[in-house]
Scaffold this active site. Structure first.
Site, PDB file in Angstrom:
ATOM      1  N   GLY A  31       0.800  -1.224   0.000  1.00 37.05           N
ATOM      2  CA  GLY A  31       0.000   0.000   0.000  1.00 37.05           C
ATOM      3  C   GLY A  31       0.828   1.267   0.000  1.00 37.05           C
ATOM      4  O   GLY A  31       2.014   1.236  -0.321  1.00 37.05           O
ATOM      5  N   LEU A  33       0.328   3.592  -2.131  1.00 39.71           N
ATOM      6  CA  LEU A  33       0.661   3.396  -3.539  1.00 39.71           C
ATOM      7  C   LEU A  33       1.194   4.654  -4.209  1.00 39.71           C
ATOM      8  O   LEU A  33       0.777   5.770  -3.904  1.00 39.71           O
ATOM      9  CB  LEU A  33      -0.575   2.901  -4.294  1.00 39.71           C
ATOM     10  CG  LEU A  33      -1.167   1.570  -3.796  1.00 39.71           C
ATOM     11  CD1 LEU A  33      -2.366   1.182  -4.653  1.00 39.71           C
ATOM     12  CD2 LEU A  33      -0.131   0.457  -3.785  1.00 39.71           C
ATOM     13  N   HIS A  34       2.137   4.443  -5.116  1.00 40.54           N
ATOM     14  CA  HIS A  34       2.716   5.534  -5.914  1.00 40.54           C
ATOM     15  C   HIS A  34       2.839   5.052  -7.358  1.00 40.54           C
ATOM     16  O   HIS A  34       2.448   3.910  -7.676  1.00 40.54           O
ATOM     17  CB  HIS A  34       4.064   5.969  -5.323  1.00 40.54           C
ATOM     18  CG  HIS A  34       5.000   4.825  -5.063  1.00 40.54           C
ATOM     19  ND1 HIS A  34       5.524   4.062  -6.076  1.00 40.54           N
ATOM     20  CD2 HIS A  34       5.483   4.296  -3.906  1.00 40.54           C
ATOM     21  CE1 HIS A  34       6.316   3.134  -5.581  1.00 40.54           C
ATOM     22  NE2 HIS A  34       6.299   3.233  -4.248  1.00 40.54           N
ATOM     23  N   HIS A  37       4.183   1.466  -8.073  1.00 42.49           N
ATOM     24  CA  HIS A  37       3.195   0.386  -7.958  1.00 42.49           C
ATOM     25  C   HIS A  37       2.272   0.385  -9.187  1.00 42.49           C
ATOM     26  O   HIS A  37       1.967  -0.654  -9.743  1.00 42.49           O
ATOM     27  CB  HIS A  37       2.313   0.597  -6.724  1.00 42.49           C
ATOM     28  CG  HIS A  37       3.033   0.549  -5.414  1.00 42.49           C
ATOM     29  ND1 HIS A  37       3.161   1.641  -4.586  1.00 42.49           N
ATOM     30  CD2 HIS A  37       3.660  -0.464  -4.767  1.00 42.49           C
ATOM     31  CE1 HIS A  37       3.817   1.299  -3.496  1.00 42.49           C
ATOM     32  NE2 HIS A  37       4.149   0.042  -3.576  1.00 42.49           N
ATOM     33  N   LYS A 151      13.159  -2.314  -8.231  1.00 42.45           N
ATOM     34  CA  LYS A 151      13.518  -1.521  -7.045  1.00 42.45           C
ATOM     35  C   LYS A 151      13.989  -2.436  -5.917  1.00 42.45           C
ATOM     36  O   LYS A 151      14.918  -2.125  -5.195  1.00 42.45           O
ATOM     37  CB  LYS A 151      12.291  -0.699  -6.640  1.00 42.45           C
ATOM     38  CG  LYS A 151      12.293  -0.139  -5.250  1.00 42.45           C
ATOM     39  CD  LYS A 151      13.085   1.113  -5.192  1.00 42.45           C
ATOM     40  CE  LYS A 151      13.130   1.791  -3.849  1.00 42.45           C
ATOM     41  NZ  LYS A 151      12.489   1.152  -2.742  1.00 42.45           N
ATOM     42  N   ASP A 152      13.288  -3.591  -5.778  1.00 37.09           N
ATOM     43  CA  ASP A 152      13.649  -4.572  -4.751  1.00 37.09           C
ATOM     44  C   ASP A 152      14.244  -5.786  -5.467  1.00 37.09           C
ATOM     45  O   ASP A 152      13.653  -6.872  -5.475  1.00 37.09           O
ATOM     46  CB  ASP A 152      12.411  -4.952  -3.948  1.00 37.09           C
ATOM     47  CG  ASP A 152      11.794  -3.744  -3.266  1.00 37.09           C
ATOM     48  OD1 ASP A 152      12.320  -3.309  -2.244  1.00 37.09           O
ATOM     49  OD2 ASP A 152      10.803  -3.197  -3.799  1.00 37.09           O
ATOM     50  N   GLN A 155      14.650  -9.133  -3.795  1.00 38.31           N
ATOM     51  CA  GLN A 155      13.336  -9.758  -3.599  1.00 38.31           C
ATOM     52  C   GLN A 155      12.903 -10.497  -4.871  1.00 38.31           C
ATOM     53  O   GLN A 155      12.396 -11.617  -4.793  1.00 38.31           O
ATOM     54  CB  GLN A 155      12.319  -8.674  -3.236  1.00 38.31           C
ATOM     55  CG  GLN A 155      10.897  -9.137  -3.164  1.00 38.31           C
ATOM     56  CD  GLN A 155       9.990  -8.069  -2.570  1.00 38.31           C
ATOM     57  OE1 GLN A 155       9.931  -7.906  -1.360  1.00 38.31           O
ATOM     58  NE2 GLN A 155       9.292  -7.340  -3.424  1.00 38.31           N
ATOM     59  N   ARG A 191       8.139   4.734   1.541  1.00 40.00           N
ATOM     60  CA  ARG A 191       8.851   5.362   2.667  1.00 40.00           C
ATOM     61  C   ARG A 191       9.298   6.796   2.359  1.00 40.00           C
ATOM     62  O   ARG A 191       9.612   7.546   3.284  1.00 40.00           O
ATOM     63  CB  ARG A 191      10.062   4.516   3.078  1.00 40.00           C
ATOM     64  CG  ARG A 191       9.690   3.209   3.765  1.00 40.00           C
ATOM     65  CD  ARG A 191      10.911   2.471   4.272  1.00 40.00           C
ATOM     66  NE  ARG A 191      10.578   1.239   4.958  1.00 40.00           N
ATOM     67  CZ  ARG A 191      10.409   0.049   4.381  1.00 40.00           C
ATOM     68  NH1 ARG A 191      10.541  -0.064   3.066  1.00 40.00           N
ATOM     69  NH2 ARG A 191      10.121  -1.018   5.094  1.00 40.00           N
TER      70      ARG A 191
HETATM   71  P1  AMP Z   1       5.938  -2.457  -1.665  1.00 40.82           P
HETATM   72  O1  AMP Z   1       4.577  -1.903  -1.508  1.00 40.82           O
HETATM   73  O2  AMP Z   1       7.030  -1.512  -1.303  1.00 40.82           O
HETATM   74  O3  AMP Z   1       6.093  -3.829  -1.055  1.00 40.82           O
HETATM   75  O4  AMP Z   1       6.128  -2.685  -3.218  1.00 40.82           O
HETATM   76  C1  AMP Z   1       5.242  -3.481  -3.961  1.00 40.82           C
HETATM   77  C2  AMP Z   1       5.856  -3.756  -5.312  1.00 40.82           C
HETATM   78  O5  AMP Z   1       6.084  -2.526  -5.994  1.00 40.82           O
HETATM   79  C3  AMP Z   1       7.222  -4.458  -5.196  1.00 40.82           C
HETATM   80  O6  AMP Z   1       7.322  -5.434  -6.207  1.00 40.82           O
HETATM   81  C4  AMP Z   1       8.183  -3.335  -5.415  1.00 40.82           C
HETATM   82  O7  AMP Z   1       9.427  -3.735  -5.934  1.00 40.82           O
HETATM   83  C5  AMP Z   1       7.420  -2.479  -6.427  1.00 40.82           C
HETATM   84  N1  AMP Z   1       7.937  -1.123  -6.411  1.00 40.82           N
HETATM   85  C6  AMP Z   1       8.158  -0.334  -5.322  1.00 40.82           C
HETATM   86  N2  AMP Z   1       8.703   0.840  -5.682  1.00 40.82           N
HETATM   87  C7  AMP Z   1       8.846   0.793  -7.029  1.00 40.82           C
HETATM   88  C8  AMP Z   1       9.359   1.706  -8.005  1.00 40.82           C
HETATM   89  N3  AMP Z   1       9.843   2.888  -7.667  1.00 40.82           N
HETATM   90  N4  AMP Z   1       9.343   1.325  -9.293  1.00 40.82           N
HETATM   91  C9  AMP Z   1       8.858   0.104  -9.650  1.00 40.82           C
HETATM   92  N5  AMP Z   1       8.367  -0.799  -8.791  1.00 40.82           N
HETATM   93  C10 AMP Z   1       8.359  -0.446  -7.493  1.00 40.82           C
END
Ligand code: AMP
Length: 284
Positions: A31, A33-34, A37, A151-152, A155, A191
């Site tokens: 969540g 979200l940006h 996501h 980004k991750d 992971q 974050r």
């Molecule tokens: P999170 O909500 O941080 O767990 O991220 C959910 C998914 O969105 C994960 O697969 C992240 O790698 C991906 N994600 C997070 N930030 C970015 C970004 N800046 N660009 C592309 N994917 C992202």
């Protein structure tokens, strides 16, 4: 768009759609979200008939309790944002839906060296928690494709290993999606919302250092680039490099010479405060 809170109901309804021949794409998130996501949701929408987005702040992947407590939670706004996208299903479970009892939090995974390096080394238990939640979510959604951000990057590699080793018959294809950045280069992250003005300004240095390193790496040694990036980031008030590693993009093993791999990946983690750290990476 339909919002689900219950795992069983979601599994049942998705099974029905699959019986009709529709393909399911899945985007797991925590969540807040940006655009990062949303880029995953868009790609899933281009490739699948039904896009499922989950929003779940997974307690088992947080090694720092303050980080978990402060993690931004904006579910209502997230659902509003998703209304404008290809998402047709949003899954927002309570913790008890994902972890119905204590035993369900005790799964142990073995990813060899992959989860011992970088993020794994600095966030003990983090990837075990990630593997637990993703395995559970995969079992609930049973998608054809699941979308994760570069980004991750660690992971992504671990989820691939999760499929190979623990869900070999699932047929789930993992799709790695590019990093979406702010206009000054900062990798988008939930974050980032926790940064004050000064910290936010400093944070732009992280990606700038990576871009500059990529520009000049061919005329430098691995050690020189490593020192350059650390110095460039540490010289900025507010920021302190936790690790900077230049690694092989598949094994994540450090390299000492550029010739050791044809997939050079530079990864960085930066502490902004005791409970706020940012990560980024780039392929050279
Ligand atoms: P999170 O909500 O941080 O767990 O991220 C959910 C998914 O969105 C994960 O697969 C992240 O790698 C991906 N994600 C997070 N930030 C970015 C970004 N800046 N660009 C592309 N994917 C992202």
């Amino acid at each position: 768009m339909t919002v689900y809170n219950k795992a069983e109901k979601l599994t049942k309804d998705l099974a029905e759609l699959k019986r009709k021949g529709l393909t399911i794409g899945f985007v797991p998130t925590m969540g807040a979200l940006h655009e990062g996501h949303l880029s995953l949701v868009k790609k899933a929408g281009n490739e699948c008939d039904v896009v499922v987005v989950s929003i779940f702040v997974n307690p088992t992947q947080f090694n720092n309790p303050t980080d978990l407590e402060k993690y931004p939670r904006t579910v209502e706004k997230d659902i509003e944002l998703l209304e404008e996208t290809a998402a047709s299903v949003v899954f927002v479970p309570e913790v008890s839906e994902i972890y119905p009892n204590e035993d369900s939090k005790k799964m142990q995974f073995d990813f060899g060296q992959l989860d011992k390096l970088m993020e794994g080394k600095h966030r003990p238990g983090h990837f075990n928690g990630v593997a637990m939640v993703v395995k559970r979510l995969f079992e609930i959604v049973q998608p054809a494709k699941a979308y994760f951000g570069q980004k991750d990057i660690q992971q992504v590699l671990i989820i691939n290993e999760l499929i190979n080793k623990y869900l070999p018959d699932s047929g789930i294809e993992i799709i790695k999606c590019p990093i979406v950045r702010e206009s000054d280069g900062l990798a988008m992250s939930s974050r980032n919302a926790l940064l004050n003005k000064q910290q936010r300004a400093s944070a732009a240095t992280i990606s700038k250092a990576l871009f500059e390193a990529k520009e000049k790496y061919k005329n430098s040694t691995v050690k020189e680039i490593s020192e350059f990036v650390k110095e460039r980031i540490n010289s900025e008030t507010n920021l302190s490099v936790e690790y900077f590693e230049i690694v092989d993009g598949k094994s994540l093993q450090s390299i000492k010479d550029w010739s050791e791999t044809n997939e050079i990946l530079a990864c960085v983690a930066v502490n902004v405060t005791e409970s706020l750290r940012l990560i980024d990476n780039i392929y050279f």
